[in-house]
Design a protein around this motif. Sequence first.
Motif, mmCIF file in Angstrom:
data_model
loop_
_atom_site.group_PDB
_atom_site.id
_atom_site.type_symbol
_atom_site.label_atom_id
_atom_site.label_comp_id
_atom_site.label_asym_id
_atom_site.label_seq_id
_atom_site.Cartn_x
_atom_site.Cartn_y
_atom_site.Cartn_z
ATOM 1 N N UNK A 142 0.848 -1.190 0.000
ATOM 2 C CA UNK A 142 0.000 0.000 0.000
ATOM 3 C C UNK A 142 0.885 1.241 0.000
ATOM 4 N N UNK A 143 0.517 2.197 -0.808
ATOM 5 C CA UNK A 143 1.329 3.375 -1.063
ATOM 6 C C UNK A 143 1.333 4.318 0.136
ATOM 7 N N UNK A 144 2.515 4.554 0.715
ATOM 8 C CA UNK A 144 2.602 5.486 1.834
ATOM 9 C C UNK A 144 2.807 6.920 1.351
ATOM 10 N N UNK A 145 2.990 7.095 0.048
ATOM 11 C CA UNK A 145 3.257 8.418 -0.526
ATOM 12 C C UNK A 145 2.009 9.006 -1.173
ATOM 13 N N UNK A 146 0.870 8.611 -0.694
ATOM 14 C CA UNK A 146 -0.402 8.976 -1.318
ATOM 15 C C UNK A 146 -1.300 9.738 -0.350
ATOM 16 N N UNK A 147 -2.063 10.713 -0.862
ATOM 17 C CA UNK A 147 -3.063 11.372 -0.018
ATOM 18 C C UNK A 147 -4.109 10.406 0.525
ATOM 19 N N UNK A 148 -4.168 9.208 -0.066
ATOM 20 C CA UNK A 148 -5.126 8.197 0.398
ATOM 21 C C UNK A 148 -4.556 7.363 1.548
ATOM 22 N N UNK A 149 -3.508 7.864 2.183
ATOM 23 C CA UNK A 149 -2.854 7.146 3.279
ATOM 24 C C UNK A 149 -3.870 6.671 4.325
ATOM 25 N N UNK A 150 -4.738 7.557 4.767
ATOM 26 C CA UNK A 150 -5.683 7.200 5.827
ATOM 27 C C UNK A 150 -6.621 6.083 5.394
ATOM 28 N N UNK A 151 -6.967 6.084 4.120
ATOM 29 C CA UNK A 151 -7.816 5.017 3.597
ATOM 30 C C UNK A 151 -7.055 3.696 3.569
ATOM 31 N N UNK A 152 -5.804 3.750 3.129
ATOM 32 C CA UNK A 152 -5.007 2.535 3.014
ATOM 33 C C UNK A 152 -4.673 1.922 4.371
ATOM 34 N N UNK A 153 -4.457 2.774 5.383
ATOM 35 C CA UNK A 153 -3.939 2.285 6.657
ATOM 36 C C UNK A 153 -4.915 2.487 7.819
ATOM 37 N N UNK A 154 -6.203 2.599 7.517
ATOM 38 C CA UNK A 154 -7.186 2.866 8.561
ATOM 39 C C UNK A 154 -7.266 1.738 9.583
ATOM 40 N N UNK A 155 -6.938 0.519 9.174
ATOM 41 C CA UNK A 155 -7.006 -0.619 10.086
ATOM 42 C C UNK A 155 -5.633 -1.057 10.580
ATOM 43 N N UNK A 156 -4.603 -0.232 10.356
ATOM 44 C CA UNK A 156 -3.245 -0.565 10.762
ATOM 45 C C UNK A 156 -2.909 0.113 12.082
ATOM 46 N N UNK A 157 -2.681 -0.652 13.138
ATOM 47 C CA UNK A 157 -2.107 -0.040 14.344
ATOM 48 C C UNK A 157 -0.751 0.571 13.993
ATOM 49 N N UNK A 158 -0.416 1.659 14.621
ATOM 50 C CA UNK A 158 0.811 2.364 14.282
ATOM 51 C C UNK A 158 2.041 1.486 14.500
ATOM 52 N N UNK A 159 1.994 0.605 15.482
ATOM 53 C CA UNK A 159 3.141 -0.282 15.732
ATOM 54 C C UNK A 159 3.370 -1.210 14.540
ATOM 55 N N UNK A 160 2.294 -1.729 13.963
ATOM 56 C CA UNK A 160 2.420 -2.618 12.809
ATOM 57 C C UNK A 160 2.922 -1.860 11.584
ATOM 58 N N UNK A 161 2.428 -0.639 11.422
ATOM 59 C CA UNK A 161 2.903 0.173 10.304
ATOM 60 C C UNK A 161 4.403 0.418 10.423
ATOM 61 N N UNK A 162 4.844 0.800 11.598
ATOM 62 C CA UNK A 162 6.256 1.085 11.817
ATOM 63 C C UNK A 162 7.109 -0.155 11.555
ATOM 64 N N UNK A 163 6.667 -1.288 12.049
ATOM 65 C CA UNK A 163 7.427 -2.519 11.865
ATOM 66 C C UNK A 163 7.573 -2.853 10.387
ATOM 67 N N UNK A 164 6.493 -2.671 9.637
ATOM 68 C CA UNK A 164 6.543 -2.957 8.206
ATOM 69 C C UNK A 164 7.479 -2.035 7.460
ATOM 70 N N UNK A 165 7.431 -0.752 7.797
ATOM 71 C CA UNK A 165 8.282 0.219 7.108
ATOM 72 C C UNK A 165 9.762 -0.030 7.393
ATOM 73 N N UNK A 166 10.117 -0.130 8.653
ATOM 74 C CA UNK A 166 11.528 -0.242 9.006
ATOM 75 C C UNK A 166 12.121 -1.589 8.622
ATOM 76 N N UNK A 167 11.303 -2.644 8.615
ATOM 77 C CA UNK A 167 11.837 -3.932 8.167
ATOM 78 C C UNK A 167 12.213 -3.882 6.696
ATOM 79 N N UNK A 168 11.425 -3.185 5.885
ATOM 80 C CA UNK A 168 11.779 -3.062 4.476
ATOM 81 C C UNK A 168 13.075 -2.274 4.295
ATOM 82 N N UNK A 169 13.255 -1.225 5.079
ATOM 83 C CA UNK A 169 14.499 -0.460 4.999
ATOM 84 C C UNK A 169 15.684 -1.323 5.414
#
Length: 285
Positions: A142-169
Amino acid sequence: MTTLSEKPVITPLPIVGLADYHVHCDYSVDAEGSIDDFCDAALKRRLTEICFTTHYDTNPSAASGDCFIRFGGKNHPASPDNLEPYVAEVLQANDKYYSLGVSVKLGVEIGWWDGCAESVARLRERFAFDHVLCGVHEVDNRDICSPRFSEYFKNYPIRDFAAGYFQQAVDAARTGLFDAIAHLGYYVRFGYAHYGESIYKIHEPLMNKLFEALRQSDTSLEVNTSAIRHGFHHYYPHMPLLNAARTSGVEVRFLGSDAHRPEQIGLDFDAASALVPDTAAPCED
């Protein structure tokens, strides 16, 4: 009056010795302005170097559907063959602008996805890039560089989002295929409206693992000034994340505007250059 058969004369201007190592011309589908337009803008901004880093996104599962390179007025699937016109034009631009005062470098920004490492290695073998950036643009496709961020990640706890982002890096850094991770912390742009102030702290439990991967692979970070034009009073990474990286021994070698229009070249470099040593020519031997 200039006729159609004449070319305008570009007068070299004094340079201040800075290099912009993150620039998108209109080969990127989200950018406007030709390579010449950006080089002319670099002359006016008195830059020493400009490195084009067109987007190269190939994730077959990406929700954004932006896996294209634009040339000849049309979008073409991102592939090594379709990158050829871009490479050729950047090399020609260096021949044209070097004597005028701007060294033009060949780069690319690879959109990271799990499984792309082999194709990135082949791309590096085919083209003699001066600079290869890794952009983490998606979490769970899901695109994190989009104005639709809230739509894409509405069901994502912030901890899960962070884990996904930093693991890819981390995964990208461990490949050793990239000169730098682009705009680390870009998630703030649209994540702030969704997650609030807590978005600025999501790196804290995860950063040491990333910093270790960056150090071991000699992958650096850039200071990306595009956050200024996005309405923030900081860069990417924001200062707590940047300072933590530096303290841990991660190299911060590059300065980039992430320009997508010629007038964005060198944005806020007068101030940002203090954060990046040797910004004049980071890829010179």
